[in-house]
Design an enzyme around this catalytic site. Structure first.
Site, PDB file in Angstrom:
ATOM      1  N   HIS A 103       3.677  75.148  38.271  1.00  0.00           N
ATOM      2  CA  HIS A 103       3.165  74.637  37.004  1.00  0.00           C
ATOM      3  C   HIS A 103       2.106  73.568  37.249  1.00  0.00           C
ATOM      4  O   HIS A 103       2.378  72.533  37.865  1.00  0.00           O
ATOM      5  CB  HIS A 103       4.340  74.048  36.210  1.00  0.00           C
ATOM      6  CG  HIS A 103       3.983  73.513  34.870  1.00  0.00           C
ATOM      7  ND1 HIS A 103       4.464  72.314  34.395  1.00  0.00           N
ATOM      8  CD2 HIS A 103       3.204  74.022  33.877  1.00  0.00           C
ATOM      9  CE1 HIS A 103       4.003  72.096  33.186  1.00  0.00           C
ATOM     10  NE2 HIS A 103       3.235  73.121  32.840  1.00  0.00           N
ATOM     11  N   HIS A 145      -5.012  69.800  31.513  1.00  0.00           N
ATOM     12  CA  HIS A 145      -4.062  70.211  30.478  1.00  0.00           C
ATOM     13  C   HIS A 145      -4.379  69.596  29.122  1.00  0.00           C
ATOM     14  O   HIS A 145      -4.489  70.291  28.117  1.00  0.00           O
ATOM     15  CB  HIS A 145      -2.633  69.832  30.894  1.00  0.00           C
ATOM     16  CG  HIS A 145      -1.605  70.171  29.867  1.00  0.00           C
ATOM     17  ND1 HIS A 145      -1.253  69.305  28.847  1.00  0.00           N
ATOM     18  CD2 HIS A 145      -0.865  71.302  29.669  1.00  0.00           C
ATOM     19  CE1 HIS A 145      -0.349  69.878  28.080  1.00  0.00           C
ATOM     20  NE2 HIS A 145      -0.083  71.090  28.556  1.00  0.00           N
TER      21      HIS A 145
END
Length: 337
Positions: A103, A145
């Site tokens: 991730h 992100h």
């Protein structure tokens, strides 16, 4: 003591699985043939035998395709083809095992979504590296992100309102640790080049121009190989309309009727789900439709107890923040390449 704790961990996982309806009757022989048909065109004269005393339930399928004899082995519990062999013993297909997805590369051992994070994730054994893609004010694709640079760099500004030159000046590593001081926000192209030949990108397309993502992936020679997630389903549709060469993984409804309708309408390659939405029923429905299952393990459940749940439940991908825990668990259970 350690071995006893591990056994308790596995027992706990099975208890959780039972509470969540994780056990189902095996698939039918007809469904086993259906699974093989996704791997082989023009199946004929298929015969199915249940392998005696085999746990989980396993089917042996013999069939012909284009005049040649083949044999397949199918896991009847999670609905998965394990192998296909030609009549002369040549391996046609072998299940590759569960793929480990880092991730944002890693958020645990290096500053997320940076080249050091991707390198560390590969060192730990990741097969895919999830990376978040956004477009700058002047039309470049960068890896971050959040919509702003505050959390990871300590500076102010929205990605969509900053130029690449402005973003290049930011330090994306110092807040994580002094040893990463000077780490820069990579472009999408730089990230793909840095991991080339060692792992594949798992693209979380946050914001930007779909054609630019397609062109970057095409230029890297990765069309047909990379997974694509979009929080906005319309963005995903627009991207694959330009080029269908992505393994799409939208989040799916979990109610069976709605799930089947979604799979028929959208026809993704992969179904995306979190722990709370994961069940053998959802995974099996996806498998029987020819799709793969992508399970997200981030958060407090990111541990071996629930990795076992995902393994037993038929996951094809597991995304984690703890590659240092996931990879040993997958290898211990013999489900990593």
């Amino acid at each position: 003591m350690v071995k006893a704790m591990r056994r308790l961990s596995i027992v706990a996982a099975f208890a959780i699985a039972a509470l969540n309806g994780w056990t189902l009757p095996p698939i039918t022989p007809e469904e086993a043939v259906q699974l093989v048909s996704y791997k082989m065109d023009s199946l004929q004269n298929s015969k199915v035998e249940r392998v005696a005393d085999k746990t989980p339930v396993t089917y042996h399928v013999t069939c012909k395709a284009k005049g040649e004899q083949f044999e397949a082995v199918v896991d009847g519990q999670v609905a998965r083809v394990l192998s296909i062999t030609s009549g002369n013993g040549q391996a046609i297909y072998t299940w590759p095992g569960i793929l480990a997805v880092g991730h944002r590369g890693t958020v645990t051992f290096a500053p997320e979504n940076t080249i050091p994070a991707f390198n560390k994730a590969i060192e730990l054994g990741a097969d895919l590296l999830e990376m978040d893609v956004r477009e700058t004010k002047d039309g470049h694709l960068v890896i971050m992100h959040d919509g702003t640079v505050k959390r990871t760099t300590g500076e102010k500004g929205a990605i969509s309102q900053m130029t690449l030159g402005e973003i290049r000046k930011l330090d994306a590593g110092a807040l994580f640790g002094p040893e990463f001081k000077g780490t820069r926000v990579p472009t999408f192209e730089e990230a793909m080049e840095a991991i080339k030949g060692r792992a594949l990108p798992d693209i979380d397309f946050k914001m930007g121009t779909p054609r630019k993502v397609v062109e970057a992936v095409r230029e890297a020679g990765l069309l047909g190989k990379v997974t694509l997630y979009c929080g906005n389903l319309e963005t995903m549709k627009q991207t694959v309309a330009i080029d269908p060469g992505f393994l799409t993984r939208p989040t799916v409804p979990t109610e069976e009727k709605a799930l089947k309708a979604f799979l028929k309408e959208i026809n993704p390659s992969i179904v995306n789900m979190g722990w709370d939405d994961t069940s053998l029923s959802v995974v099996r429905t996806a498998h029987l439709a020819g799709k793969l299952a992508f399970v997200n393990a981030m958060g407090k459940e990111d541990n071996e107890t629930l990795y076992v749940k995902a393994i037993e439940g038929g996951a094809d991908y597991i995304q984690t923040d703890r590659l240092d825990l996931l990879l040993p668990a997958l290898r211990k259970h013999g489900v990593h390449k």
